[in-house]
Design an enzyme around this catalytic site. Sequence first.
Site, mmCIF file in Angstrom:
data_model
loop_
_atom_site.group_PDB
_atom_site.id
_atom_site.type_symbol
_atom_site.label_atom_id
_atom_site.label_comp_id
_atom_site.label_asym_id
_atom_site.label_seq_id
_atom_site.Cartn_x
_atom_site.Cartn_y
_atom_site.Cartn_z
ATOM 1 N N TYR A 11 0.660 -1.260 -0.014
ATOM 2 C CA TYR A 11 -0.004 0.077 0.000
ATOM 3 C C TYR A 11 0.877 1.330 0.031
ATOM 4 O O TYR A 11 1.736 1.399 0.699
ATOM 5 C CB TYR A 11 -0.943 0.164 1.416
ATOM 6 N N GLU A 29 -3.554 7.506 -4.128
ATOM 7 C CA GLU A 29 -3.316 6.168 -3.677
ATOM 8 C C GLU A 29 -2.945 4.974 -4.750
ATOM 9 O O GLU A 29 -3.736 4.970 -5.612
ATOM 10 C CB GLU A 29 -4.383 5.934 -2.538
#
Length: 385
Positions: A107, A195
């Site tokens: 992530y 993101e």
Amino acid sequence: MKIHEHQAKEILRSYGVRTPKGGVAATPARAESVARKLHDKEGLGFPMVVKAQVLVGGRGKAGGVKLAHSAEEVRARAKDILKMDIKGEIVKKVLIEQGLDIAREIYLGVIIDRARKMPVFMASAAGGVDIEQVAAETPEKILFSPVDPLIGLADFQVREMAFFTGIPKSGMKDFSGIVRGLYQAFLDLDCSLAEINPLVVTGAGEVIAADAKMNFDDNALYRHPQVAELRDEAEEAPLEREARRLKLNYVKLEGKIGCIVNGAGLAMGTMDIVKHFGGEPANFLDIGGGAKSEQVAEALRLIVRDPKVNTIFFNIFGGIVRCDLVAQGILDALKTMPDWNTPIVIRLSGTNEEIARDMLKGTALIPVGSMSEGAKKAVELSARA
Ligand code: GDP
Ligand code: MN
């Protein structure tokens, strides 16, 4: 404002972020020809991945991300995915991309940290899944790395994120390009979030962005007309689109208590107090400081279109706005809603409140004397409904 994955990837690619090659299609036949073109012209092999382009997350879990081992299969998977309903959003386009040999999912994201008053990177080796869940259950698995915008992103921060997430040496160049590109795009385009989840480490030790999400600060969109153009009106929550047309400040939330309030501060206070008494607001709605009866009527008609709403709480403080005009608006709206049966709790105080109270006498509206009494009553009624 949100944009689709393929749009975010295109932007990030222009910032040097490594992404898989791909193309977009709106029909199964187009999806097949995109796959053939990727295969014949770009030298891509199979499997390819077919991905629903919707503005909500969790597509993978919902069945909106599928592998395909031939161009015909791309067409079949596109057929499965197109028109699918993912959390209330109908899929109108799919992205066909090079399938990745995934060794690990990482992530990587940047958001504005309001407490630190600067952008902060979040990096975690526990990628692929909901980062909110990682943050709640195992926060030690996330590295937070704030970036002072006056100093910029330092090399040591990039290295720290790489070590923390276990990026192999072979992927360091990709990774550093991705982190730097993500940060620069975030800064240049006034993002509220940028993101990559998952950032994939492949079996061959390369690092590549398998997903991309960018949210933009609406208040800064005027500076980025090329971004504003990407708005997908059809995929905005329909009630929010309608509210924008009516110039009402409306944000849809998940609860059952529809709140209609004048003033943003009071609207936030109202949501807090509803929660304080154990309820969940269905929305934030500020009808504005100088609301007239027509806006009140429109606000009410808007709120009742949310099928989750089972109780309405009017919280009006009459300063500039006159309570009698608000009452008139409610009465006008109700006249146009003959089969209305949702309880309406109403707190009106300030200018002309006595007149307003007289006007509402004999109706089924439930008057209360204070904000907390109103919130309590609304929560009770909502729980009972
Ligand atoms: P999201 O669920 O909406 O966040 O969609 P993602 O793009 O993140 O995809 C969800 C999951 O699908 C990823 O975490 C991967 O595990 C898987 N996935 C995505 N792309 C590929 C691919 O190219 N190959 C393989 N094997 N899996 C993929
Ligand atoms: Mn994802």
